[in-house]
Design a protein around this motif. Structure first.
Motif, PDB file in Angstrom:
ATOM      1  N   LYS A   1       2.302  -6.745 -12.648  1.00 59.11           N
ATOM      2  CA  LYS A   1       1.428  -6.325 -11.501  1.00 59.11           C
ATOM      3  C   LYS A   1       1.317  -7.215 -10.380  1.00 59.11           C
ATOM      4  O   LYS A   1       1.438  -6.943  -9.112  1.00 59.11           O
ATOM      5  CB  LYS A   1       1.181  -5.208 -12.258  1.00 59.11           C
ATOM      6  CG  LYS A   1       0.643  -4.388 -10.804  1.00 59.11           C
ATOM      7  CD  LYS A   1       0.168  -3.838 -11.305  1.00 59.11           C
ATOM      8  CE  LYS A   1      -0.566  -2.464  -9.747  1.00 59.11           C
ATOM      9  NZ  LYS A   1      -1.381  -0.932 -10.212  1.00 59.11           N
TER      10      LYS A   1
ATOM     11  N   ALA B   1       0.897  -1.002  -0.111  1.00 58.65           N
ATOM     12  CA  ALA B   1      -0.191   0.207   0.436  1.00 58.65           C
ATOM     13  C   ALA B   1       0.899   0.962   0.195  1.00 58.65           C
ATOM     14  O   ALA B   1       0.145   1.891  -1.006  1.00 58.65           O
ATOM     15  CB  ALA B   1      -0.996   0.354   0.965  1.00 58.65           C
ATOM     16  N   GLN B   2       2.071   1.367   0.887  1.00 58.44           N
ATOM     17  CA  GLN B   2       2.873   2.141   0.649  1.00 58.44           C
ATOM     18  C   GLN B   2       3.620   2.976  -0.923  1.00 58.44           C
ATOM     19  O   GLN B   2       3.892   3.496  -1.327  1.00 58.44           O
ATOM     20  CB  GLN B   2       4.377   2.646   1.207  1.00 58.44           C
ATOM     21  CG  GLN B   2       3.971   2.585   3.529  1.00 58.44           C
ATOM     22  CD  GLN B   2       4.800   2.219   4.154  1.00 58.44           C
ATOM     23  OE1 GLN B   2       5.921   1.136   3.819  1.00 58.44           O
ATOM     24  NE2 GLN B   2       4.654   2.073   5.028  1.00 58.44           N
ATOM     25  N   ARG B   3       3.358   1.318  -1.508  1.00 54.34           N
ATOM     26  CA  ARG B   3       4.323   1.442  -3.370  1.00 54.34           C
ATOM     27  C   ARG B   3       2.712   1.914  -3.941  1.00 54.34           C
ATOM     28  O   ARG B   3       3.337   2.301  -4.711  1.00 54.34           O
ATOM     29  CB  ARG B   3       4.962   0.446  -2.841  1.00 54.34           C
ATOM     30  CG  ARG B   3       6.453   0.328  -2.304  1.00 54.34           C
ATOM     31  CD  ARG B   3       7.009  -1.295  -2.558  1.00 54.34           C
ATOM     32  NE  ARG B   3       8.079  -0.842  -2.023  1.00 54.34           N
ATOM     33  CZ  ARG B   3       8.424  -1.512  -0.677  1.00 54.34           C
ATOM     34  NH1 ARG B   3       6.816  -1.770   0.512  1.00 54.34           N
ATOM     35  NH2 ARG B   3       9.682  -1.533  -0.300  1.00 54.34           N
ATOM     36  N   HIS B   4       1.740   2.128  -3.140  1.00 56.12           N
ATOM     37  CA  HIS B   4       0.391   2.745  -4.008  1.00 56.12           C
ATOM     38  C   HIS B   4       0.217   1.244  -5.234  1.00 56.12           C
ATOM     39  O   HIS B   4      -0.078   2.013  -6.346  1.00 56.12           O
ATOM     40  CB  HIS B   4       0.986   3.939  -4.838  1.00 56.12           C
ATOM     41  CG  HIS B   4       1.047   5.177  -4.103  1.00 56.12           C
ATOM     42  ND1 HIS B   4       0.135   5.266  -2.968  1.00 56.12           N
ATOM     43  CD2 HIS B   4       2.990   5.654  -3.516  1.00 56.12           C
ATOM     44  CE1 HIS B   4       1.018   6.356  -2.255  1.00 56.12           C
ATOM     45  NE2 HIS B   4       2.513   6.476  -2.538  1.00 56.12           N
ATOM     46  N   TYR B   5       0.560   0.217  -4.776  1.00 54.70           N
ATOM     47  CA  TYR B   5       0.563  -0.665  -5.673  1.00 54.70           C
ATOM     48  C   TYR B   5      -0.980  -0.974  -5.347  1.00 54.70           C
ATOM     49  O   TYR B   5      -1.718  -1.982  -7.670  1.00 54.70           O
ATOM     50  CB  TYR B   5       0.877  -1.434  -5.434  1.00 54.70           C
ATOM     51  CG  TYR B   5       2.658  -1.987  -5.492  1.00 54.70           C
ATOM     52  CD1 TYR B   5       3.443  -1.158  -6.429  1.00 54.70           C
ATOM     53  CD2 TYR B   5       3.320  -3.128  -4.541  1.00 54.70           C
ATOM     54  CE1 TYR B   5       4.635  -1.184  -6.745  1.00 54.70           C
ATOM     55  CE2 TYR B   5       4.121  -2.769  -4.850  1.00 54.70           C
ATOM     56  CZ  TYR B   5       5.060  -2.079  -6.046  1.00 54.70           C
ATOM     57  OH  TYR B   5       6.609  -2.178  -5.503  1.00 54.70           O
ATOM     58  N   PHE B   6      -2.002  -0.661  -4.977  1.00 44.89           N
ATOM     59  CA  PHE B   6      -3.379  -0.923  -5.339  1.00 44.89           C
ATOM     60  C   PHE B   6      -4.250   0.348  -6.445  1.00 44.89           C
ATOM     61  O   PHE B   6      -5.419   0.073  -6.069  1.00 44.89           O
ATOM     62  CB  PHE B   6      -4.037  -1.089  -3.746  1.00 44.89           C
ATOM     63  CG  PHE B   6      -3.497  -2.286  -3.337  1.00 44.89           C
ATOM     64  CD1 PHE B   6      -3.241  -4.351  -3.652  1.00 44.89           C
ATOM     65  CD2 PHE B   6      -2.920  -2.655  -1.809  1.00 44.89           C
ATOM     66  CE1 PHE B   6      -3.196  -5.086  -3.300  1.00 44.89           C
ATOM     67  CE2 PHE B   6      -2.245  -3.153  -1.496  1.00 44.89           C
ATOM     68  CZ  PHE B   6      -1.922  -4.680  -1.955  1.00 44.89           C
ATOM     69  N   GLU B   7      -3.415   0.998  -6.638  1.00 43.64           N
ATOM     70  CA  GLU B   7      -4.272   2.414  -7.055  1.00 43.64           C
ATOM     71  C   GLU B   7      -4.586   2.253  -8.178  1.00 43.64           C
ATOM     72  O   GLU B   7      -6.047   2.826  -8.315  1.00 43.64           O
ATOM     73  CB  GLU B   7      -3.246   3.814  -6.642  1.00 43.64           C
ATOM     74  CG  GLU B   7      -3.372   4.670  -5.062  1.00 43.64           C
ATOM     75  CD  GLU B   7      -2.211   5.392  -4.721  1.00 43.64           C
ATOM     76  OE1 GLU B   7      -2.552   6.018  -5.779  1.00 43.64           O
ATOM     77  OE2 GLU B   7      -2.680   5.658  -3.791  1.00 43.64           O
ATOM     78  N   SER B   8      -4.108   1.701  -8.832  1.00 40.09           N
ATOM     79  CA  SER B   8      -4.252   1.425 -10.342  1.00 40.09           C
ATOM     80  C   SER B   8      -5.141   0.639 -10.889  1.00 40.09           C
ATOM     81  O   SER B   8      -5.582  -0.782  -9.943  1.00 40.09           O
ATOM     82  CB  SER B   8      -3.117   1.498 -10.917  1.00 40.09           C
ATOM     83  OG  SER B   8      -3.044   1.003 -12.573  1.00 40.09           O
ATOM     84  N   SER B   9      -6.114   0.622 -11.425  1.00 38.90           N
ATOM     85  CA  SER B   9      -7.345  -0.137 -12.259  1.00 38.90           C
ATOM     86  C   SER B   9      -6.655  -1.021 -13.483  1.00 38.90           C
ATOM     87  O   SER B   9      -7.316  -2.034 -13.503  1.00 38.90           O
ATOM     88  CB  SER B   9      -8.582   0.516 -13.194  1.00 38.90           C
ATOM     89  OG  SER B   9      -8.619   1.443 -13.394  1.00 38.90           O
TER      90      SER B   9
END
Length: 75
Positions: free
Chosen positions: A44, A30-38
């Protein structure tokens, strides 16, 4: 009777350790923003899974790196 109790305690401790380990890995992803992109791809998904499994190693000072070399295409 004491052996069964020790075994149950050991199993519970290992389960708690694994759950905490995976929660830390989820926080690292989550800190690496892996869950933000659809947009998702196999690469990935692999990156996210490896981060979840190995992510806590970064917090304890290890810096795991994988060196992957692929053969060059023919000309």
């Amino acid at each position: 009777m004491a052996t069964r109790r020790a075994s149950a305690t050991r199993s519970r401790a290992i389960t708690i350790f694994l759950v905490v380990w995976l929660l830390i890995g989820l926080a690292a992803a989550a800190q690496r923003h892996y869950f933000e992109s659809s947009r998702t791809s196999c690469a990935k998904v692999g990156t996210v899974l490896v981060t979840i499994v190995a992510g806590p190693l970064n917090y304890i000072g290890a810096n795991p790196k994988i060196d992957c070399s692929a053969p060059q295409p023919s000309r």
